[in-house]
Write a protein that holds these residues in place. Structure first.
Motif, short mmCIF file in Angstrom:
data_model
loop_
_atom_site.label_atom_id
_atom_site.label_comp_id
_atom_site.label_asym_id
_atom_site.label_seq_id
_atom_site.Cartn_x
_atom_site.Cartn_y
_atom_site.Cartn_z
N SER A 68 4.57 -9.42 11.40
CA SER A 68 6.01 -9.70 11.51
C SER A 68 6.69 -8.66 12.37
O SER A 68 6.13 -7.59 12.65
CB SER A 68 6.65 -9.73 10.11
OG SER A 68 6.53 -8.45 9.50
N PHE A 69 7.93 -9.00 12.80
CA PHE A 69 8.75 -8.06 13.57
C PHE A 69 10.19 -8.20 13.07
O PHE A 69 10.88 -9.17 13.36
CB PHE A 69 8.67 -8.36 15.07
CG PHE A 69 9.36 -7.32 15.91
CD1 PHE A 69 8.72 -6.14 16.25
CD2 PHE A 69 10.67 -7.52 16.36
CE1 PHE A 69 9.35 -5.18 17.03
CE2 PHE A 69 11.31 -6.56 17.13
CZ PHE A 69 10.66 -5.38 17.46
N GLU A 70 10.62 -7.21 12.30
CA GLU A 70 11.97 -7.24 11.73
C GLU A 70 12.58 -5.85 11.81
O GLU A 70 11.91 -4.85 11.56
CB GLU A 70 11.93 -7.68 10.26
CG GLU A 70 11.41 -9.11 10.07
CD GLU A 70 11.33 -9.48 8.60
OE1 GLU A 70 11.72 -8.63 7.75
OE2 GLU A 70 10.88 -10.59 8.30
N ASN A 71 13.89 -5.83 12.15
CA ASN A 71 14.63 -4.57 12.24
C ASN A 71 13.91 -3.56 13.14
O ASN A 71 13.79 -2.37 12.81
CB ASN A 71 14.85 -3.96 10.85
CG ASN A 71 15.63 -4.88 9.94
OD1 ASN A 71 16.57 -5.56 10.37
ND2 ASN A 71 15.25 -4.92 8.67
N THR B 202 10.90 -3.19 13.65
CA THR B 202 9.64 -2.68 13.08
C THR B 202 8.57 -3.75 13.14
O THR B 202 8.74 -4.86 12.61
CB THR B 202 9.84 -2.25 11.61
OG1 THR B 202 10.78 -1.18 11.55
CG2 THR B 202 8.51 -1.78 11.01
N LEU B 203 7.48 -3.43 13.81
CA LEU B 203 6.36 -4.35 13.90
C LEU B 203 5.39 -4.03 12.77
O LEU B 203 5.00 -2.88 12.58
CB LEU B 203 5.64 -4.19 15.25
CG LEU B 203 4.36 -5.03 15.43
CD1 LEU B 203 4.70 -6.52 15.46
CD2 LEU B 203 3.63 -4.62 16.70
N THR B 204 5.01 -5.06 12.03
CA THR B 204 4.07 -4.88 10.92
C THR B 204 2.72 -5.49 11.29
O THR B 204 2.64 -6.65 11.69
CB THR B 204 4.58 -5.54 9.64
OG1 THR B 204 5.85 -4.95 9.28
CG2 THR B 204 3.60 -5.33 8.49
N LEU B 205 1.68 -4.68 11.16
CA LEU B 205 0.32 -5.14 11.39
C LEU B 205 -0.43 -5.15 10.07
O LEU B 205 -0.19 -4.31 9.20
CB LEU B 205 -0.41 -4.21 12.37
CG LEU B 205 0.20 -4.02 13.76
CD1 LEU B 205 -0.65 -3.05 14.58
CD2 LEU B 205 0.32 -5.35 14.49
N ILE B 206 -1.34 -6.10 9.93
CA ILE B 206 -2.15 -6.21 8.72
C ILE B 206 -3.58 -5.78 9.04
O ILE B 206 -4.19 -6.26 10.00
CB ILE B 206 -2.17 -7.66 8.18
CG1 ILE B 206 -0.76 -8.10 7.81
CG2 ILE B 206 -3.10 -7.77 6.98
CD1 ILE B 206 -0.14 -7.32 6.68
N PHE B 207 -4.09 -4.86 8.21
CA PHE B 207 -5.49 -4.45 8.37
C PHE B 207 -6.34 -5.23 7.38
O PHE B 207 -6.16 -5.11 6.16
CB PHE B 207 -5.64 -2.94 8.11
CG PHE B 207 -7.07 -2.48 8.20
CD1 PHE B 207 -7.70 -2.35 9.42
CD2 PHE B 207 -7.79 -2.16 7.04
CE1 PHE B 207 -9.02 -1.93 9.51
CE2 PHE B 207 -9.11 -1.74 7.12
CZ PHE B 207 -9.73 -1.62 8.36
#
Length: 461
Positions: free
Chosen positions: A38-41, A43-48
């Motif tokens: 996701s990309f919110e505020n 901030t990019l979130t990656l899942i490991f």
């Protein structure tokens, strides 16, 4: 923005791998399991989603988060925040993560110890020169992609030239870059003793379980490192065990590395089938270090011990101890110890005094072809590699031929040995070069003056 990042994700990962020179095993283990979430505020979130889950998350965040952030920002031309986490169905225990981070280094050291490795032996601490560059490059390649490129890797060379350093560097590299890897280092002597203890005791019969445990110890690994394999000569049961272990690991595409003091074909008392296995992959050798490499080794060693020594001291050691790395480092250690005992600074005179018992009394400072080449290169302000090249301009050919002339005059080396040092295929070239300088000195006063100056530098007395 999310769709743009997803679209560019393969390009971002390729940039990351190339720009920061990630190894194949590191890339596959830590980077490929990352997915854009996701990309919110901003901030990019990656899942490991790697197999190691919690421990893998800690490792990726510590080692690759900042590099990933740079690669992503470079691609989208925008500063962002980056967060790497686990899938939603994974319960994250913050206390566990904190403890795991604290224990990470301890865990690596424990695994290094279990593998029988010495953590001081790394590729970073290995001094690369023309005598060992091929061995270093192939060893690193084997460490980066175990079992895929050079298998087995067979490294041979004389005593004290760095074979143990390289073979252990492979193991340490694999463990540092893959926490799941199983690495085992042993010497052929230790391996033989295990075989003797296990199979040679007729009074107390070894159980089948002990034999199975022994074989599994060596077969359930990803990287097997055996040092000084030449010592299994004429040891039939040991050779039998190594042959079977080799076949099992090779079929599983596990990395095998051997070292020896000689190439496979020169090893006596070893079965042909094993010799064939040793030659099945890649065989590389390590030569005696040249002058430049010896100086680099001494400087690295001195720095590691916290000393900034005068160049003349290092040159004195490098010119007099040419056989191997251990000899060089031992001489430096002796000088340092001598200075501590005498409570005085390290000077050239102190170095000569400290090493006088180790140097031939008939020749305080040994004159070698290597030292001559170095002096000529320094005098003409060109590199040793230029002298030992095929460059044909006068700027290089005259100094090269002067080296030939001086090497014949000041050393007992054969024409073939001199040709080898100067990287010439035909030793007749050396005679030609020497004769040419002799003739030119009769008519060229400037050249004769240069040669006379060089003679004083080579032998001041």
């Amino acid at each position: 923005m999310l769709e743009e990042i997803k679209e560019k994700w393969p390009e971002i990962l390729d940039f990351l791998k190339q720009e920061f020179e990630l190894t194949d095993i590191s890339f596959k283990t830590w980077i490929l399991p990352l997915k854009v979430e996701s990309f919110e505020n901003n901030t990019l979130t990656l899942i490991f989603s790697g197999e190691t889950k919690m421990s893998g998350l800690v490792y990726v965040n510590k080692k690759y988060c900042q590099l990933l952030k740079i690669a992503i920002e470079e691609s989208i031309n925008k500063e962002i925040n980056l967060e790497i986490t686990l899938p939603n169905d994974t319960e994250i225990n913050e206390e566990f993560i904190d403890n795991l981070a604290d224990q990470e280094m301890i865990s690596l050291e424990n695994r290094i110890q279990e593998a029988n490795l010495d953590k001081k032996y790394t590729f970073d601490s290995f001094v690369v020169g023309s005598n060992n560059d091929i061995a270093q490059v192939t060893s690193l390649a084997a460490a980066e992609s175990p079992g895929e490129i050079y298998n087995p890797l067979f490294i041979y060379g004389g005593v004290g030239l760095g074979k143990t350093h390289l073979i252990q560097s492979i193991g340490n590299f694999v463990l540092a870059n893959n926490p799941n890897a199983k690495v085992l280092y042993t010497t052929s002597e230790n391996f033989t003793n295990e075989v003797i203890d296990l199979l040679g005791n007729k009074k107390n019969k070894t159980s089948q379980e002990d034999i199975i445990e022994f074989r599994q110890k060596y077969r359930n690994v990803d990287v097997l490192l055996i040092d000084d394999i030449q010592f299994i000569s004429n040891k039939d049961r040991t050779q039998e065990e190594i042959f079977n272990i080799y076949n099992d690991l090779f079929m599983k595409h596990k990395q095998i590395v051997f070292t020896s003091d000689r190439k496979p074909k020169d090893m006596e008392g070893i079965e042909d089938r094993l010799i064939n296995r040793f030659e099945q992959g890649l065989t590389v050798d390590i030569h005696n270090p040249d002058y430049e490499t010896r100086m680099a080794i001494l400087k690295r060693k001195a720095e590691s011990l916290g000393y900034d020594l005068d160049e003349s001291v290092l040159q004195f050691i490098a010119n007099n101890f040419t056989a191997n790395v251990r000899e060089l480092e031992g001489s430096l250690t002796r000088i340092i110890s001598f200075s501590k005992i005498k409570r005085t600074e390290i000077t050239l005179e102190l170095a000569k005094d400290a090493l006088k018992d180790l140097i031939s009394p008939n020749q305080e400072e040994k004159i070698t072809c290597e030292s001559i080449i170095n002096i000529v290169a320094e005098h003409y302000q060109i590199s040793v590699s230029d002298i030992c090249s095929s460059k044909r301009s006068k700027e290089f050919t005259i100094p090269r031929q002067i080296c030939m002339y001086l090497c014949i005059e000041y050393t007992d080396d054969t024409l073939k040995q001199i040709a080898t040092l100067l990287k010439k295929d035909n030793h007749a070239t050396i005679s030609y070069g020497k004769n040419k300088i002799s003739k030119l000195m009769k008519t060229d006063a400037a050249l004769k003056t240069s040669v006379d100056i060089l003679k004083k530098k080579i032998s001041p007395n």
